[in-house]
Scaffold this active site. Structure first.
Site, PDB file in Angstrom:
ATOM      1  N   HIS A  18       0.831   4.913   7.225  1.00 20.71           N
ATOM      2  CA  HIS A  18       1.011   5.280   5.818  1.00 20.71           C
ATOM      3  C   HIS A  18       1.412   6.748   5.687  1.00 20.71           C
ATOM      4  O   HIS A  18       0.735   7.626   6.227  1.00 20.71           O
ATOM      5  CB  HIS A  18      -0.274   5.039   5.020  1.00 20.71           C
TER       6      HIS A  18
ATOM      7  N   SER B  27       0.809  -1.219   0.000  1.00 19.29           N
ATOM      8  CA  SER B  27       0.000   0.000   0.000  1.00 19.29           C
ATOM      9  C   SER B  27       0.842   1.269   0.000  1.00 19.29           C
ATOM     10  O   SER B  27       0.391   2.314  -0.469  1.00 19.29           O
ATOM     11  CB  SER B  27      -0.931   0.006   1.215  1.00 19.29           C
TER      12      SER B  27
ATOM     13  N   ASP C 151      -2.498   7.861   7.929  1.00 17.48           N
ATOM     14  CA  ASP C 151      -2.858   7.247   9.206  1.00 17.48           C
ATOM     15  C   ASP C 151      -1.553   6.874   9.895  1.00 17.48           C
ATOM     16  O   ASP C 151      -0.480   7.263   9.443  1.00 17.48           O
ATOM     17  CB  ASP C 151      -3.797   6.044   9.026  1.00 17.48           C
TER      18      ASP C 151
END
EC number: 3.1.1.53
Length: 641
Positions: free
Chosen positions: A355, A57, A352
Site C-alpha cells: 500500500h 484499499s 506496508d
C-alpha cells in the site's frame, strides 16, 4: 528656415521577409504557430464532474492507514467507490470469508483500480484451483459493458424459484460453505429406492431496475461442473450430466450438456467448476440440471447501456512475497476503448509492502486534473494540436496529431514593418508558402466553422480601415472551400477502397487509423499555412493603415505649424517651431514610437468525436488580431532642408 520631415520605414539585415495573402511583412523575429507537446504518463480524465472510480484499499478513504495506504490523493479518493479487501469479482461470486461490497455508481468515464484481492495469493478453491482465466473473462466483460453505460451496479439478490427437492449445499473445498453466486443446491436421495433423484428445474429473474439503477443488460455467471468422464459423474447409473440456462423462448443461452457434448476425457475423478460470463437482457430464465446438483445464478452486474465513454484499468498487483496475476492487464488490452495504466517497477508500498507505491501515485496523479486528451500513451492538457510522437489508441478528447517541428509554420514576431505584397487571389506569391497546394494530400475529414475563418480574421473594409477588401477575402475563402470539397471527395473514394481490407483484416483497422491521423496532421499543417499567410497579409495592411492614422495624428497635432505636402511628409519652419515643438508633434513627448506591438492571439481549436474509432475531425479555427490601439514601431523621422 523651412525643413522637410518625413516618416520613413527602416529595414536592415536583421529583418526577415514574410509573404502573405494581401501584404508582406518584415520582422526582426519569428516563432512557430505551435510547439510540440509531450504526453504525461498515467491516467487522467476529460471532465472532473463526469467520472467515477471503482477500487479497493488503495483508494479507500475509510482505511485506518489512509492516506499512507492510498495510491491516490484525497480529492481522487472521493471519486472512488471502494472498500478495503474488496473487488468486483469477489462481490460477483461471494466466496466465504471474503469482503462483499455493493459496487455501484455512474459516470461517463470509469476508472477501475481493483482486482488484486482475487488473485493466486487469495487461494480461493471451491472446485477450482486456478480462477485466473475466469477472472480474465469477467474483467473483460466488465470493461466492455462499462464503456457502453453511464451507470452500473451489482445486483446482489436475484428473484428465484428453487425446486422443492433441492436444498442449499456446502463443499469441503470451499471452507465447508459455498459461493453466494452461484449457489449450490443438492438433492439428498436414498439408494436404491431413489438412487438418482429428479431433474432440477429452477427459475431466476433479471430485473429491469435495481434500486435507482436501470438495467438494460446483465452480466451473469453461467457456472457448471466439468467431469472428465461419464463414469465419474454416473457412479450411481444416473445418465449424463447437464446444467443449462434457457431464455423465455426456450433458447439455450448458457451452460453445459454432456448429453450432446463430450466429456474432457482426462483421468481425473473430481469435478471442477467452470463459469462463463454471459450478457443477458432483463427477463425470466429457467435452469435445468441433471439430478443431485444445481448451480443457481443469484447475482449479476447490471448496466444501463445509455452512454459510451472511456474506460481506464489500472494494473492491480501485490508487492513482494505475494503472488499476483495479470488478468486486469490482459482483459484491458483485449477490450476496445480500454486504456491500461501499468507500472514499470515492482510494487513497493509506504504504509506496508502492498500500500502506497510512489510510482503508482505519480501515474494516478493526473486524475486530480482535467486533460484535453487521454490516450494509451498518456494525457495532454496543453492546447497545441501537435505532438512529436503518435499517440497510441485508444484515445479520447481533443488529441494532438504527430508532426515534425520543422513542418509547423512560423509567424512574424518582434518588430514588424509592412510592405506591399500579393493579393489573396494569387496562388503563387513571390515566396511560396506552405499553403493550399499542400493540402490536397491523403485523407481528410474537415469542417470549417460556420462563419469561416474569414469571419474571425478579415471581415469587410470599413471607413476606418482594417483588413483586406471583402471581395478579395471572399475569393480567397471560396478557393479554400472548393479545395476542401475536393479533399472530401478524395476521402470517400479512399475509404471505399479500404472497406474490403477492413472486413478481412483487423490489422487494417489499426493501419487505417494511423493513415488517417497522418493525413489529418498534413492537412492541418496546410490549413495553418493558409492562416499564417492571411495573418501576415492582414497585419501588413493594418500596419500600413495605421501609418496613415499616425500621419493624420501628426497633422492634427501640428495644426498650422506644419504643412503636409505628401502622405507622411511635412514642411515646417524651425524658426517658428523649435526642437521641443517638433518633438511634441513628431515624437509625442517621447511616448512614441513604442518598441513593440500588441501580441498576436492565434488559437487553433482541434475538435474530434469523443470516441477514437471511426471518429471524424472537425477543425474550428479562430484567429484574432488587435489593431485598435496599434502604434507603429520601426519608424524613423527623416529631416531634409
Amino acid at each position: 528656415e523651412k525643413i522637410k520631415i518625413c516618416l520613413q520605414k527602416q529595414v536592415n539585415s536583421s529583418f526577415s521577409l514574410h509573404n502573405g495573402f494581401g501584404g508582406n511583412l518584415y520582422a526582426t523575429e519569428e516563432k512557430r504557430m505551435f510547439e510540440l507537446v509531450k504526453p504525461k504518463a498515467g491516467a487522467s480524465v476529460l471532465n472532473q464532474s463526469t467520472w467515477i472510480g471503482f477500487g479497493d484499499s488503495r483508494t479507500d478513504k475509510s482505511n485506518p492507514n489512509f492516506p499512507r495506504s492510498a495510491d491516490v490523493s484525497v480529492k481522487t479518493a472521493n471519486k472512488f467507490r471502494s472498500l478495503t479487501g474488496g473487488s468486483l469479482m469477489l462481490s460477483m461470486f461471494g466466496p466465504p470469508g471474503k469482503v462483499d461490497y455493493l459496487y455501484q455508481g455512474c459516470g461517463k468515464h470509469k476508472v477501475f483500480y481493483e482486482g488484486v484481492n482475487w488473485s493466486p495469493h487469495a487461494a480461493i478453491d471451491c472446485y477450482r484451483k486456478n480462477w485466473t482465466d475466469i477472472k480474465l473473462n469477467f474483467q473483460k466483460n466488465i470493461y466492455e459493458l462499462a464503456s457502453q453505460s453511464h451507470c452500473m451496479s451489482l445486483v446482489n439478490a436475484l428473484d428465484k424459484t428453487i425446486p422443492l427437492q433441492a436444498t442449499a449445499g456446502v463443499a469441503g473445498n470451499c471452507n465447508n460453505s459455498f459461493l453466494k453466486n452461484p449457489a449450490l443446491y443438492t438433492q439428498e436421495v436414498t439408494p436404491p429406492x431413489x438412487k438418482c433423484g429428479k431433474e432440477n428445474l429452477a427459475f431466476f429473474t433479471l430485473p429491469t431496475q435495481f434500486g435507482t439503477y436501470e438495467c438494460r443488460l446483465h452480466l451473469v455467471a453461467s457456472c457448471y461442473f466439468i467431469y472428465d468422464s461419464k463414469e465419474v459423474y454416473n457412479k450411481r447409473g444416473c445418465d449424463n450430466y447437464f446444467q443449462v440456462i434457457y431464455d423465455s423462448s426456450g433458447k439455450v443461452v448458457g451452460g453445459l450438456d454432456n448429453r450432446v457434448s463430450p466429456y474432457t476425457g482426462n483421468s481425473g475423478d473430481t469435478p471442477t467448476m467452470q463459469c462463463d460470463m454471459i450478457q443477458l437482457k432483463p427477463g425470466r430464465y429457467s435452469v435445468r440440471s441433471s439430478p443431485r446438483f444445481l448451480l443457481m445464478p443469484e447475482r449479476s452486474y447490471c448496466f444501463d447501456m445509455k452512454e459510451k465513454g472511456p474506460v481506464t484499468a489500472v494494473q492491480s498487483i501485490w508487492g513482494k512475497d505475494r503472488k499476483s496475476d495479470y488478468a486486469v492487464d490482459q482483459a484491458c488490452l483485449s477490450t476496445p476503448g480500454c486504456m491500461l495504466i501499468q507500472k514499470q517497477k515492482p510494487y513497493t508500498g509506504e504504509a506496508d509492502d502492498h500500500h502506497g507505491d510512489q510510482e503508482m501515485r505519480e501515474l494516478l496523479s493526473g486524475l486530480d486534473y482535467e486533460a484535453r486528451c487521454i490516450s494509451q500513451s498518456g494525457w495532454v492538457n496543453e492546447t497545441s494540436p501537435f505532438t512529436e510522437e503518435y499517440l497510441l489508441p485508444p484515445k479520447f478528447g481533443r488529441c494532438p496529431l504527430a508532426a515534425k517541428e520543422e513542418s509547423i509554420p512560423k509567424i512574424p514576431d518582434g518588430l514588424l514593418i509592412p510592405t506591399s505584397g500579393t493579393d489573396t487571389t494569387v496562388t503563387k506569391p513571390k515566396s511560396r508558402i506552405f499553403g493550399i497546394d499542400d493540402l490536397i494530400i491523403g485523407l481528410l475529414f474537415v469542417a470549417i466553422v460556420e462563419a469561416g475563418i474569414g469571419g474571425y480574421l478579415l471581415g469587410s473594409r470599413k471607413e476606418s480601415g482594417g483588413g483586406v477588401t471583402k471581395e478579395s477575402a471572399e475569393k480567397g475563402f471560396e478557393k479554400i472551400g472548393n479545395d476542401i470539397q475536393i479533399l472530401r471527395s478524395s476521402t470517400n473514394i479512399a475509404i471505399e477502397k479500404l472497406n474490403d481490407r477492413i472486413s478481412h483484416d483487423e490489422q487494417a483497422i489499426r493501419d487505417l487509423t494511423l493513415e488517417i491521423e497522418n493525413a489529418r496532421s498534413e492537412a492541418l499543417l496546410g490549413e495553418l499555412g493558409i492562416i499564417r499567410a492571411l495573418l501576415v497579409g492582414n497585419i501588413s495592411i493594418g500596419l500600413q493603415e495605421s501609418l496613415w492614422e499616425l500621419a493624420s495624428e501628426i497633422t492634427n497635432r501640428a495644426g498650422d505649424l506644419a504643412v503636409e505636402i505628401s502622405p507622411g511628409c511635412w514642411i515646417i519652419d524651425n524658426n517658428i517651431c523649435d526642437q521641443s515643438c517638433q518633438n511634441f508633434i513628431f515624437k509625442f513627448n517621447e511616448t512614441a514610437p513604442v518598441p513593440t506591438i500588441p501580441p498576436l492571439d492565434t488559437k487553433i481549436d482541434l475538435q474530434s468525436d469523443p470516441f477514437y474509432w471511426g471518429s471524424s475531425l472537425g477543425l474550428a479555427i479562430t484567429a484574432a488580431i488587435s489593431l485598435a490601439a496599434l502604434v507603429i514601431s520601426g519608424i524613423a523621422i527623416c529631416r531634409t532642408k
